[in-house]
Design a protein around this motif. Sequence first.
Motif, short mmCIF file in Angstrom:
data_model
loop_
_atom_site.label_atom_id
_atom_site.label_comp_id
_atom_site.label_asym_id
_atom_site.label_seq_id
_atom_site.Cartn_x
_atom_site.Cartn_y
_atom_site.Cartn_z
N SER A 247 0.59 -1.21 0.13
CA SER A 247 0.11 0.11 -0.05
C SER A 247 0.86 1.15 0.11
N LEU A 248 1.94 1.22 0.64
CA LEU A 248 2.84 2.31 0.55
C LEU A 248 3.67 2.60 -0.59
N MET A 249 3.89 1.40 -1.25
CA MET A 249 4.38 1.33 -2.62
C MET A 249 3.67 2.16 -3.69
N GLN A 250 2.10 1.68 -3.49
CA GLN A 250 1.11 2.24 -4.34
C GLN A 250 1.03 3.65 -4.26
N GLU A 251 1.17 4.12 -2.95
CA GLU A 251 0.71 5.59 -2.61
C GLU A 251 2.14 6.42 -3.26
N LEU A 252 3.16 5.99 -3.08
CA LEU A 252 4.46 6.55 -3.74
C LEU A 252 4.12 6.77 -5.24
N TYR A 253 3.90 5.47 -5.87
CA TYR A 253 3.59 5.32 -7.45
C TYR A 253 2.72 6.09 -7.74
N GLN A 254 1.39 6.27 -7.11
CA GLN A 254 0.49 7.12 -7.47
C GLN A 254 0.72 8.62 -7.72
N GLU A 255 1.37 9.10 -6.57
CA GLU A 255 1.98 10.56 -6.77
C GLU A 255 2.81 10.99 -7.48
#
Length: 334
Positions: A247-255
Motif C-alpha cells: 500500500s505504501l508502494m502504491q501511494e508513492l507510485y500514484q503520487e
Amino acid sequence: MAFLLYNSGYMNKGGYCMHIMIIGAGSLGLLFAAQLAPNCSQLTLVTRSEGQARELAEHGIQLVGTESLETKLAKSIVFQSYSEEISGSMAPVAREVDYIFLMVKQTAISPELITYIQSKMTRHTYLICFQNGVGHEVKLSQAIGWDKLLFAITTEGAKRIGPTSVKQTGHGITYLGELEPKNLAVTNHQQIFIVQLLELAGFRAELSKNMEVRIWTKLVINAVINPLTAILRVQNGELLRSAWALSLMQELYQEVLRLAAAKGIELPIDLWDTVQAVCEATKTNHSSMLQDIEASRHTEIDYLNGSLVKMGNELGLDLPANSMVYRMIKAIEN
C-alpha cells in the motif's frame, strides 16, 4: 574524496582505436571496464581510493561466475589522485579520452569531480551519464554543454564482491540517447558507435529517442522500492509479501504518476507491473539505499524522492508519501 586511476593498455581486437575512461569502480564500473577493455586501445578506470587502485594494479578485475573466475589483467596500470592530476603533478595520459562513462552515484558528483571531468574533455570527447534519479543533467550540462552529453539507463545486474571482484547477477539492457531532443551536435553516428561497442563487449544495448521517459521510468522504480527497503531494512522482495508495504508502494507510485502528468511526461501504462516485476526479479537484493544506510553513507534520496518533492512544490502539487519517506531517510542519515 579522492579518485585514482587504474589504467589498462589492452590492444584493440575489434578494430577500434579509442580511449575510454570509466569514472567509478563500483559494481557496474568494474563490470563494464572488464568487458569493454579488450575492445579499446586504452581504458582508464578511475577509482574512489588509492587502496582499490593498488589492488587492481596487482590483481586485475576478477569476474566471478557460477563455475569459474575470469581475471581481466591490465598490461599497464597507472594510478594517481585526480586532484594531483589537475594540479599538473602527474604525467598526461597517453592519448586523449574519446568517451567518459560516468558511473558514480549522484552524491559523488561534486564540484571537484566536475572540474576533473572538464580537464579530460576535448572537442572530441563525449560524456555518457549512467546515474539514477534527476538533477545531475542540469549540473553537467552547465559544466560540459548539452552537445557533449549522452545519457544511459541500464538494467544490468552486478554485485561488487570486493575491491577487485564483481559478479554479474543478471543480464539486462542498456538504453542510450540524448536528453535534449533539439541537440544536433551529437551525431547519430556517435550513439550508434557506442551501442555497437557495448554489444561487442557482450551487453545488450539499444538507442532510445525518448530518454526522458526512460530516466523517469527508472526514477519511479527506484523511488518506490529503495527508500522503503532502507526504512524497513528488508530485501527488495519482502515489500511484495506485506500488504502494508504494498500500500505504501502504491501511494508513492500514484503520487509520481500525478507529478509526471503535470509535467507532461507520459509514462508507460504498465509501469506498476514493471515495478512489481523488478521487485520480484531482485527479491534477494539489498537495494543500494539500504546498503548505504547500513554502511552509514549518505544516500541518493535527494535525487530520487527529494527531487520529486521539490518538483511537486514548484508546481503546487503535494506529495505527502514521497515527502514522508524523504524525511525519514534524511533522519536516518543524520
